[in-house]
Scaffold this motif. Structure first.
Motif, PDB file in Angstrom:
ATOM      1  N   SER A 107       4.756   7.052  15.630  1.00  0.00           N
ATOM      2  CA  SER A 107       3.708   7.018  14.610  1.00  0.00           C
ATOM      3  C   SER A 107       4.246   7.436  13.244  1.00  0.00           C
ATOM      4  O   SER A 107       5.109   8.308  13.132  1.00  0.00           O
ATOM      5  N   ASN A 108       3.706   6.824  12.214  1.00  0.00           N
ATOM      6  CA  ASN A 108       4.203   6.988  10.853  1.00  0.00           C
ATOM      7  C   ASN A 108       3.844   8.352  10.261  1.00  0.00           C
ATOM      8  O   ASN A 108       2.853   8.983  10.649  1.00  0.00           O
ATOM      9  N   VAL A 109       4.657   8.784   9.278  1.00  0.00           N
ATOM     10  CA  VAL A 109       4.509  10.083   8.619  1.00  0.00           C
ATOM     11  C   VAL A 109       4.857   9.926   7.141  1.00  0.00           C
ATOM     12  O   VAL A 109       5.528   8.980   6.751  1.00  0.00           O
ATOM     13  N   PRO A 110       4.453  10.876   6.290  1.00  0.00           N
ATOM     14  CA  PRO A 110       5.025  10.957   4.950  1.00  0.00           C
ATOM     15  C   PRO A 110       6.422  11.550   5.030  1.00  0.00           C
ATOM     16  O   PRO A 110       6.782  12.151   6.049  1.00  0.00           O
ATOM     17  N   PRO A 111       7.246  11.415   3.989  1.00  0.00           N
ATOM     18  CA  PRO A 111       8.578  12.027   4.040  1.00  0.00           C
ATOM     19  C   PRO A 111       8.500  13.522   4.329  1.00  0.00           C
ATOM     20  O   PRO A 111       7.680  14.240   3.762  1.00  0.00           O
ATOM     21  N   PHE A 112       9.344  13.952   5.245  1.00  0.00           N
ATOM     22  CA  PHE A 112       9.427  15.350   5.676  1.00  0.00           C
ATOM     23  C   PHE A 112       8.145  15.830   6.356  1.00  0.00           C
ATOM     24  O   PHE A 112       7.990  17.020   6.602  1.00  0.00           O
ATOM     25  N   SER A 113       7.223  14.910   6.633  1.00  0.00           N
ATOM     26  CA  SER A 113       5.921  15.274   7.218  1.00  0.00           C
ATOM     27  C   SER A 113       5.263  16.368   6.374  1.00  0.00           C
ATOM     28  O   SER A 113       4.757  17.362   6.891  1.00  0.00           O
ATOM     29  N   PHE A 114       5.217  16.127   5.052  1.00  0.00           N
ATOM     30  CA  PHE A 114       4.788  17.191   4.154  1.00  0.00           C
ATOM     31  C   PHE A 114       3.811  16.691   3.081  1.00  0.00           C
ATOM     32  O   PHE A 114       3.913  17.049   1.920  1.00  0.00           O
ATOM     33  N   ARG A 115       2.893  15.835   3.480  1.00  0.00           N
ATOM     34  CA  ARG A 115       1.779  15.449   2.600  1.00  0.00           C
ATOM     35  C   ARG A 115       0.548  15.233   3.467  1.00  0.00           C
ATOM     36  O   ARG A 115       0.646  15.018   4.672  1.00  0.00           O
ATOM     37  N   TRP A 116      -0.607  15.236   2.831  1.00  0.00           N
ATOM     38  CA  TRP A 116      -1.847  14.851   3.511  1.00  0.00           C
ATOM     39  C   TRP A 116      -2.107  13.355   3.341  1.00  0.00           C
ATOM     40  O   TRP A 116      -3.221  12.880   3.521  1.00  0.00           O
ATOM     41  N   PHE A 117      -1.047  12.600   3.023  1.00  0.00           N
ATOM     42  CA  PHE A 117      -1.133  11.166   2.758  1.00  0.00           C
ATOM     43  C   PHE A 117       0.079  10.513   3.411  1.00  0.00           C
ATOM     44  O   PHE A 117       1.215  10.853   3.069  1.00  0.00           O
ATOM     45  N   THR A 118      -0.134   9.580   4.334  1.00  0.00           N
ATOM     46  CA  THR A 118       0.966   9.018   5.115  1.00  0.00           C
ATOM     47  C   THR A 118       1.463   7.715   4.516  1.00  0.00           C
ATOM     48  O   THR A 118       0.836   6.662   4.651  1.00  0.00           O
ATOM     49  N   GLU A 119       2.595   7.809   3.846  1.00  0.00           N
ATOM     50  CA  GLU A 119       3.325   6.658   3.318  1.00  0.00           C
ATOM     51  C   GLU A 119       4.736   7.131   3.010  1.00  0.00           C
ATOM     52  O   GLU A 119       4.962   8.292   2.701  1.00  0.00           O
ATOM     53  N   ASN A 120       5.693   6.226   3.136  1.00  0.00           N
ATOM     54  CA  ASN A 120       7.085   6.582   2.858  1.00  0.00           C
ATOM     55  C   ASN A 120       7.883   5.328   2.518  1.00  0.00           C
ATOM     56  O   ASN A 120       7.433   4.207   2.781  1.00  0.00           O
ATOM     57  N   PRO A 121       9.061   5.481   1.903  1.00  0.00           N
ATOM     58  CA  PRO A 121       9.841   4.304   1.486  1.00  0.00           C
ATOM     59  C   PRO A 121      10.374   3.474   2.645  1.00  0.00           C
ATOM     60  O   PRO A 121      10.662   2.280   2.470  1.00  0.00           O
ATOM     61  N   LEU A 122      10.539   4.072   3.815  1.00  0.00           N
ATOM     62  CA  LEU A 122      11.075   3.329   4.960  1.00  0.00           C
ATOM     63  C   LEU A 122      10.056   2.364   5.552  1.00  0.00           C
ATOM     64  O   LEU A 122      10.366   1.217   5.862  1.00  0.00           O
ATOM     65  N   TYR A 123       8.838   2.842   5.750  1.00  0.00           N
ATOM     66  CA  TYR A 123       7.863   2.078   6.532  1.00  0.00           C
ATOM     67  C   TYR A 123       6.589   1.738   5.774  1.00  0.00           C
ATOM     68  O   TYR A 123       5.763   0.982   6.282  1.00  0.00           O
ATOM     69  N   GLY A 124       6.401   2.291   4.591  1.00  0.00           N
ATOM     70  CA  GLY A 124       5.213   1.965   3.831  1.00  0.00           C
ATOM     71  C   GLY A 124       4.027   2.845   4.182  1.00  0.00           C
ATOM     72  O   GLY A 124       4.160   3.931   4.748  1.00  0.00           O
ATOM     73  N   ARG A 125       2.842   2.360   3.851  1.00  0.00           N
ATOM     74  CA  ARG A 125       1.606   3.123   3.932  1.00  0.00           C
ATOM     75  C   ARG A 125       0.848   2.810   5.217  1.00  0.00           C
ATOM     76  O   ARG A 125       0.762   1.653   5.646  1.00  0.00           O
ATOM     77  N   THR A 126       0.302   3.852   5.843  1.00  0.00           N
ATOM     78  CA  THR A 126      -0.599   3.699   6.978  1.00  0.00           C
ATOM     79  C   THR A 126      -2.024   3.737   6.469  1.00  0.00           C
ATOM     80  O   THR A 126      -2.439   4.706   5.818  1.00  0.00           O
ATOM     81  N   LEU A 127      -2.790   2.691   6.764  1.00  0.00           N
ATOM     82  CA  LEU A 127      -4.142   2.572   6.232  1.00  0.00           C
ATOM     83  C   LEU A 127      -5.168   3.240   7.127  1.00  0.00           C
ATOM     84  O   LEU A 127      -5.048   3.248   8.363  1.00  0.00           O
ATOM     85  N   ASN A 128      -6.199   3.775   6.502  1.00  0.00           N
ATOM     86  CA  ASN A 128      -7.349   4.318   7.209  1.00  0.00           C
ATOM     87  C   ASN A 128      -8.220   3.154   7.688  1.00  0.00           C
ATOM     88  O   ASN A 128      -8.577   2.282   6.886  1.00  0.00           O
ATOM     89  N   PRO A 129      -8.570   3.086   8.973  1.00  0.00           N
ATOM     90  CA  PRO A 129      -9.344   1.946   9.473  1.00  0.00           C
ATOM     91  C   PRO A 129     -10.773   1.889   8.922  1.00  0.00           C
ATOM     92  O   PRO A 129     -11.416   0.832   8.995  1.00  0.00           O
ATOM     93  N   TRP A 130     -11.255   2.989   8.380  1.00  0.00           N
ATOM     94  CA  TRP A 130     -12.618   3.000   7.844  1.00  0.00           C
ATOM     95  C   TRP A 130     -12.668   2.442   6.424  1.00  0.00           C
ATOM     96  O   TRP A 130     -13.621   1.757   6.056  1.00  0.00           O
ATOM     97  N   ARG A 131     -11.629   2.743   5.614  1.00  0.00           N
ATOM     98  CA  ARG A 131     -11.573   2.232   4.248  1.00  0.00           C
ATOM     99  C   ARG A 131     -10.152   2.337   3.740  1.00  0.00           C
ATOM    100  O   ARG A 131      -9.546   3.409   3.772  1.00  0.00           O
ATOM    101  N   ALA A 132      -9.615   1.233   3.274  1.00  0.00           N
ATOM    102  CA  ALA A 132      -8.200   1.177   2.916  1.00  0.00           C
ATOM    103  C   ALA A 132      -7.867   2.009   1.686  1.00  0.00           C
ATOM    104  O   ALA A 132      -6.704   2.390   1.495  1.00  0.00           O
ATOM    105  N   ASP A 133      -8.854   2.316   0.835  1.00  0.00           N
ATOM    106  CA  ASP A 133      -8.559   3.086  -0.366  1.00  0.00           C
ATOM    107  C   ASP A 133      -8.606   4.590  -0.122  1.00  0.00           C
ATOM    108  O   ASP A 133      -8.351   5.388  -1.033  1.00  0.00           O
ATOM    109  N   ILE A 134      -8.918   5.003   1.110  1.00  0.00           N
ATOM    110  CA  ILE A 134      -9.002   6.413   1.485  1.00  0.00           C
ATOM    111  C   ILE A 134      -7.791   6.779   2.330  1.00  0.00           C
ATOM    112  O   ILE A 134      -7.338   6.001   3.169  1.00  0.00           O
ATOM    113  N   THR A 135      -7.262   7.975   2.142  1.00  0.00           N
ATOM    114  CA  THR A 135      -6.079   8.394   2.892  1.00  0.00           C
ATOM    115  C   THR A 135      -6.295   8.321   4.403  1.00  0.00           C
ATOM    116  O   THR A 135      -7.392   8.576   4.905  1.00  0.00           O
ATOM    117  N   SER A 136      -5.231   7.975   5.104  1.00  0.00           N
ATOM    118  CA  SER A 136      -5.235   8.053   6.574  1.00  0.00           C
ATOM    119  C   SER A 136      -4.883   9.459   7.033  1.00  0.00           C
ATOM    120  O   SER A 136      -4.798   9.727   8.232  1.00  0.00           O
TER     121      SER A 136
END
Length: 488
Positions: A143-172
């Motif tokens: 499962s995807n993580v932010p770099p260093f697993s150190f944000r409340w927002f999951t996206e990184n340069p390797l794999y990109g952004r993980t979307l929230n299934p309820w609304r794409a503009d809201i953090t997952s």
């Protein structure tokens, strides 16, 4: 206090005739039961979940690596074992789950969202992975993580952004954002997560699933690719299961907790206590110093309190000791350790967001020398004594996960003052992590189309007390499900 009847999570198994037609919609407890009685094979279960992954993951990007041949071979061996030696089947036999990118799976890269770690191949499994495999689980993806697993927002340069299934503009959520999305949408039955400042509880909250942060030391945390762990990780970081039901979280917890002598911080603490199901006094916390608790979260807290009161718990509004001081201690310890290496590693990445987020966090934290760091450790001890006394009076604390509704992307990338306000809003998670307490995020339905939830906190190693209380809230609210999500 009187002892309640066993809640629903102790009577969780359902017959095959009452289950949904799609296997990927089944709970982990039901998969384990039906596999054990051989009404469905482990291979059938795996293929059902892989079809679901193929259907929704290309859009959501929650699972960023899956070794399908390895998972299929694991399922085949599991079916053979059921035929030849069924007594050897573990409690998660054939159950598909995801493992977070910041722990080791032998033969795979432990990238932790950092391109510099793309070739960091683990030679052995982490402790928790050993335990999950021993229980019969089938690891079907990372499962995807932010770099260093150190944000409340999951996206990184390797794999990109993980979307929230309820609304794409809201953090997952983060850092276990991929874990929460994968289990919320039926790509797995259980998900593994880690939490040092809410990284299990916050993604569970914003995706509408149950997420349990265990007591540090409950789940062994040795990772072969990781070097020395600083005190903050030893004392504040914890692992735990995420699922769509309390019953599944309990099953995952039982599987994760086996001993591993490679982790010197693992504690041989009993899981069950005689008063786990007792209707104890609950502190209702609907005001948080330095933050405004939103109206929808106050409503969720009140509804959760009503559900617990109906089950026999005694609810009192109360104020836990010095939440702001607990956050300050967390910052003084963890962010001092972050300055020893993580900031320079982030600065070397071509990712302006992780640089901005970590620097914003660091700029909000006190800069302490050796004496200040040591004094922060001593203050933590003083605060924990105060909380011990508070938890003696209120064995369960009902409080927000976050004081805000799920946040839009980039809420941690603004001004320093905006980051301070965000930290204050997240303080119910940070403060309890600072003290090494277990906590659980419980979904409470939707508000304006987005999940809302509450947090329960208890004393160290009292996870079953939390799960028992959470089961009554779940029974009353019926949970929150993103299983009907379909990709565009």
């Amino acid at each position: 206090m009187s002892t309640m009847h066993d809640p629903r999570w102790l009577q969780a198994e359902r017959s095959a005739s009452t289950l949904p037609s799609e296997i990927w919609r089944w709970r982990a407890v039901d998969i384990a039961t039906q596999v054990r009685v051989r009404s469905v094979s482990c291979v059938e279960v795996l293929k059902a979940f892989q079809r679901r992954i193929d259907s929704v993951n290309p859009q959501l990007n929650a699972i960023v690596h899956d070794d399908r041949e390895r998972a299929l071979e694991t399922a085949r061996r599991a079916d053979v074992l059921l035929r030849s030696a069924p007594h050897e089947a573990g409690i998660l036999h054939g159950v598909p789950l995801t493992v977070k990118l910041n722990v080791d799976v032998a033969g795979e890269a432990t990238t932790n969202g950092n391109p510099a770690y793309a070739d960091r191949i683990a030679e052995a499994d982490s402790s928790v992975v050993v335990n999950l495999r021993s229980a019969g689980a089938n690891i079907i993806g990372r499962s995807n993580v932010p770099p260093f697993s150190f944000r409340w927002f999951t996206e990184n340069p390797l794999y990109g952004r993980t979307l929230n299934p309820w609304r794409a503009d809201i953090t997952s959520g983060g850092s276990s954002g991929g874990a929460a999305v994968s289990v919320a949408t039926g790509m797995c039955a259980l998900a593994h997560g880690t939490d040092i400042a809410g990284s299990i509880r916050y993604p569970a909250y914003v995706n509408g699933v149950v997420g349990l942060r265990t007591t540090p030391g409950r789940v062994p945390a040795y990772h072969p690719t990781v070097g020395q762990r600083f005190f903050g990780h030893q004392a504040m970081s914890a692992q735990g299961p995420m699922a769509r039901s309390v019953a599944d979280v309990l099953l995952g917890l039982r599987a994760m907790t086996a001993a591993d002598t490679r982790d010197p911080t693992w504690v041989d603490a009993r899981l069950e206590h005689a008063d786990d199901l007792s209707a104890v006094k609950v502190a209702l916390v609907d005001e948080v110093p330095g933050a405004t608790v939103s109206a929808e979260i106050k409503t969720a807290l009140r509804e959760a309190a009503d559900a617990l009161a109906e089950a026999g718990y005694l609810i009192e509004r109360a104020h836990p000791p010095e939440i702001e001081q607990c956050v300050d201690v967390w910052q003084s310890i963890v962010m001092t350790e972050v300055r020893l290496g993580m900031i320079s590693a982030a600065d070397s990445m071509e990712d302006p967001d992780i640089k901005r987020s970590i620097h914003n966090m660091a700029d909000c934290a006190p800069i302490v020398d050796l004496e200040g760091y040591v004094r922060a450790l001593a203050r933590r001890d003083e605060l924990r004594r105060k909380w011990n006394k508070f938890l003696g009076r209120y064995p369960i604390v009902l409080l927000p996960v976050s004081c805000r509704p799920p946040q839009p992307w980039g809420a941690d990338l603004g001004t320093i003052e905006e980051m301070r306000e965000l930290i204050a809003a997240q303080s119910p998670m940070i403060a309890t992590a600072a003290l090494g307490l277990p906590g659980i995020s419980v979904p409470m339905g939707l508000s304006v189309g987005l999940p809302v939830g509450v947090q329960l906190v208890a004393d160290s190693f009292r996870e079953l007390r939390l799960l028992a209380a959470a089961s009554f809230i779940e029974r009353d609210k019926g949970g929150t499900s993103a299983l009907d999500y379909e990709a565009d």
